[in-house]
Design a protein around this motif. Structure first.
Motif, PDB file in Angstrom:
ATOM      1  N   LYS A  71       0.953  -1.152   0.084  1.00 51.71           N
ATOM      2  CA  LYS A  71       0.117   0.076   0.117  1.00 51.71           C
ATOM      3  C   LYS A  71       0.787   1.205  -0.022  1.00 51.71           C
ATOM      4  O   LYS A  71       0.488   2.230  -0.526  1.00 51.71           O
ATOM      5  CB  LYS A  71      -0.882   0.112   1.173  1.00 51.71           C
ATOM      6  CG  LYS A  71      -2.049  -1.127   1.140  1.00 51.71           C
ATOM      7  CD  LYS A  71      -2.847  -1.211   2.308  1.00 51.71           C
ATOM      8  CE  LYS A  71      -3.748  -2.173   1.937  1.00 51.71           C
ATOM      9  NZ  LYS A  71      -4.776  -2.444   2.920  1.00 51.71           N
ATOM     10  N   ARG A  76      -3.097   3.317  -4.523  1.00 49.87           N
ATOM     11  CA  ARG A  76      -4.176   3.268  -5.442  1.00 49.87           C
ATOM     12  C   ARG A  76      -5.340   3.531  -4.306  1.00 49.87           C
ATOM     13  O   ARG A  76      -5.221   2.749  -3.328  1.00 49.87           O
ATOM     14  CB  ARG A  76      -4.324   1.900  -5.889  1.00 49.87           C
ATOM     15  CG  ARG A  76      -5.646   1.641  -6.791  1.00 49.87           C
ATOM     16  CD  ARG A  76      -5.700   0.147  -7.124  1.00 49.87           C
ATOM     17  NE  ARG A  76      -6.674   0.016  -8.070  1.00 49.87           N
ATOM     18  CZ  ARG A  76      -7.131  -1.033  -8.798  1.00 49.87           C
ATOM     19  NH1 ARG A  76      -6.296  -2.417  -8.519  1.00 49.87           N
ATOM     20  NH2 ARG A  76      -8.134  -1.000  -9.378  1.00 49.87           N
ATOM     21  N   SER A  92      -5.680   0.828  -1.244  1.00 52.81           N
ATOM     22  CA  SER A  92      -6.413  -0.511  -1.451  1.00 52.81           C
ATOM     23  C   SER A  92      -5.335  -1.497  -1.896  1.00 52.81           C
ATOM     24  O   SER A  92      -6.034  -2.664  -1.924  1.00 52.81           O
ATOM     25  CB  SER A  92      -7.530  -0.091  -2.209  1.00 52.81           C
ATOM     26  OG  SER A  92      -7.258  -0.080  -3.557  1.00 52.81           O
ATOM     27  N   PHE A  93      -4.279  -1.487  -2.663  1.00 53.60           N
ATOM     28  CA  PHE A  93      -3.574  -2.335  -3.330  1.00 53.60           C
ATOM     29  C   PHE A  93      -2.327  -2.793  -2.313  1.00 53.60           C
ATOM     30  O   PHE A  93      -1.570  -1.992  -2.143  1.00 53.60           O
ATOM     31  CB  PHE A  93      -3.174  -1.982  -4.757  1.00 53.60           C
ATOM     32  CG  PHE A  93      -2.569  -3.260  -5.403  1.00 53.60           C
ATOM     33  CD1 PHE A  93      -3.525  -3.912  -6.174  1.00 53.60           C
ATOM     34  CD2 PHE A  93      -1.318  -3.452  -5.389  1.00 53.60           C
ATOM     35  CE1 PHE A  93      -2.730  -5.168  -6.994  1.00 53.60           C
ATOM     36  CE2 PHE A  93      -0.742  -4.454  -6.216  1.00 53.60           C
ATOM     37  CZ  PHE A  93      -1.419  -5.401  -6.908  1.00 53.60           C
ATOM     38  N   PRO A  94      -2.294  -4.147  -2.043  1.00 51.39           N
ATOM     39  CA  PRO A  94      -3.012  -5.168  -2.286  1.00 51.39           C
ATOM     40  C   PRO A  94      -4.122  -5.252  -0.989  1.00 51.39           C
ATOM     41  O   PRO A  94      -3.880  -4.503  -0.020  1.00 51.39           O
ATOM     42  CB  PRO A  94      -2.226  -6.646  -2.400  1.00 51.39           C
ATOM     43  CG  PRO A  94      -1.188  -5.930  -1.409  1.00 51.39           C
ATOM     44  CD  PRO A  94      -0.810  -4.413  -1.407  1.00 51.39           C
ATOM     45  N   SER A  95      -5.135  -6.112  -1.220  1.00 52.21           N
ATOM     46  CA  SER A  95      -5.947  -6.361   0.166  1.00 52.21           C
ATOM     47  C   SER A  95      -5.442  -6.972   1.183  1.00 52.21           C
ATOM     48  O   SER A  95      -5.069  -8.136   0.944  1.00 52.21           O
ATOM     49  CB  SER A  95      -7.287  -7.086  -0.409  1.00 52.21           C
ATOM     50  OG  SER A  95      -7.926  -7.570   0.754  1.00 52.21           O
ATOM     51  N   HIS A 136     -12.650  -2.583  -1.789  1.00 53.75           N
ATOM     52  CA  HIS A 136     -11.367  -2.998  -2.830  1.00 53.75           C
ATOM     53  C   HIS A 136     -11.867  -3.235  -3.947  1.00 53.75           C
ATOM     54  O   HIS A 136     -13.219  -3.658  -4.209  1.00 53.75           O
ATOM     55  CB  HIS A 136     -10.740  -4.253  -2.275  1.00 53.75           C
ATOM     56  CG  HIS A 136      -9.860  -3.971  -1.076  1.00 53.75           C
ATOM     57  ND1 HIS A 136      -8.551  -3.468  -1.100  1.00 53.75           N
ATOM     58  CD2 HIS A 136      -9.917  -4.446   0.309  1.00 53.75           C
ATOM     59  CE1 HIS A 136      -7.875  -3.550   0.029  1.00 53.75           C
ATOM     60  NE2 HIS A 136      -8.815  -3.970   0.970  1.00 53.75           N
ATOM     61  N   THR A 139      -8.970  -6.656  -8.610  1.00 54.51           N
ATOM     62  CA  THR A 139      -7.588  -6.995  -8.543  1.00 54.51           C
ATOM     63  C   THR A 139      -6.781  -6.745  -7.314  1.00 54.51           C
ATOM     64  O   THR A 139      -5.621  -7.481  -7.088  1.00 54.51           O
ATOM     65  CB  THR A 139      -6.906  -6.284  -9.566  1.00 54.51           C
ATOM     66  OG1 THR A 139      -7.429  -4.822  -9.583  1.00 54.51           O
ATOM     67  CG2 THR A 139      -7.451  -6.554 -11.092  1.00 54.51           C
ATOM     68  N   ASP A 140      -7.487  -6.054  -6.354  1.00 58.35           N
ATOM     69  CA  ASP A 140      -6.813  -5.844  -5.079  1.00 58.35           C
ATOM     70  C   ASP A 140      -6.826  -7.207  -4.229  1.00 58.35           C
ATOM     71  O   ASP A 140      -5.723  -7.502  -3.672  1.00 58.35           O
ATOM     72  CB  ASP A 140      -7.439  -4.722  -4.144  1.00 58.35           C
ATOM     73  CG  ASP A 140      -7.496  -3.328  -4.952  1.00 58.35           C
ATOM     74  OD1 ASP A 140      -6.678  -3.198  -5.668  1.00 58.35           O
ATOM     75  OD2 ASP A 140      -8.133  -2.347  -4.650  1.00 58.35           O
TER      76      ASP A 140
END
Length: 179
Positions: A71, A76, A92-95, A136, A139-140
């Motif tokens: 993150k 993002r 948000s990236f990654p979850s 999210h 893709t996250d």
């Protein structure tokens, strides 16, 4: 609009009050790997294998750290217009929920192979809850799941490689057994 925004909006448009509480609860139990630590504690007590808890804690911690790092380097924004539950101010990236859930599910699946479908099913539901709740994009969550499995494998791999060798070293050998 990209395909993932369409998918996120499609899923959010199909929310129902009957399911809202369920997906909010899934997000809550997936926070910081709480459900996975609880499952590991139960299995460790039932099977008298405390190492399970330590490995799940390691996977959860590694998942959270990797998520925070991701993150920090990928700024993002979240899909803020449709969030359910408490708002989040991080990227948000990654979850993190998906990453931690799949990392812990992978570790637990090595110790409880018969529970593998349930463990990965729960991890997938927690990951889906993040899209359903509007926190999210798909893709996250997908990136979190892939990274989570990788983290889980990295956590479990040393125990799988060293355990047989360590057992051989401490196992008493018969004087007649060839070396």
């Amino acid at each position: 609009m990209t395909w993932e925004r369409h998918l996120e909006h499609w899923l959010v448009a199909r929310r129902t009050p009957a399911l809202d509480w369920f997906f909010i609860a899934l997000s809550w139990i997936g926070r910081l790997g709480l459900v996975w630590i609880a499952i590991a504690l139960v299995l460790a007590v039932l099977w008298r294998r405390p190492a399970i808890v330590l490995l799940v804690l390691a996977a959860a911690a590694a998942g959270e750290l990797l998520s925070d790092f991701g993150k920090a380097i990928v700024p993002r924004h979240r899909p803020f217009e449709t969030q359910l539950g408490p708002p989040s101010t991080t990227h948000s990236f990654p979850s993190g929920h998906a990453l931690t859930s799949f990392a812990c599910a992978t570790v637990l699946a090595f110790y409880a192979p018969r529970l593998r479908p349930l463990l990965f099913g729960l991890a997938a539901l927690i990951a889906l809850s993040r899209v359903y709740n509007g926190m999210h994009y798909p893709t996250d969550v997908l990136a979190g799941a892939v990274l989570g499995v990788a983290v889980g494998l990295i956590v479990v791999f040393p125990t799988r490689v060293r355990a047989p060798r360590m057992l051989e070293a401490v196992r008493p050998r018969s004087p007649r057994a060839p070396r």
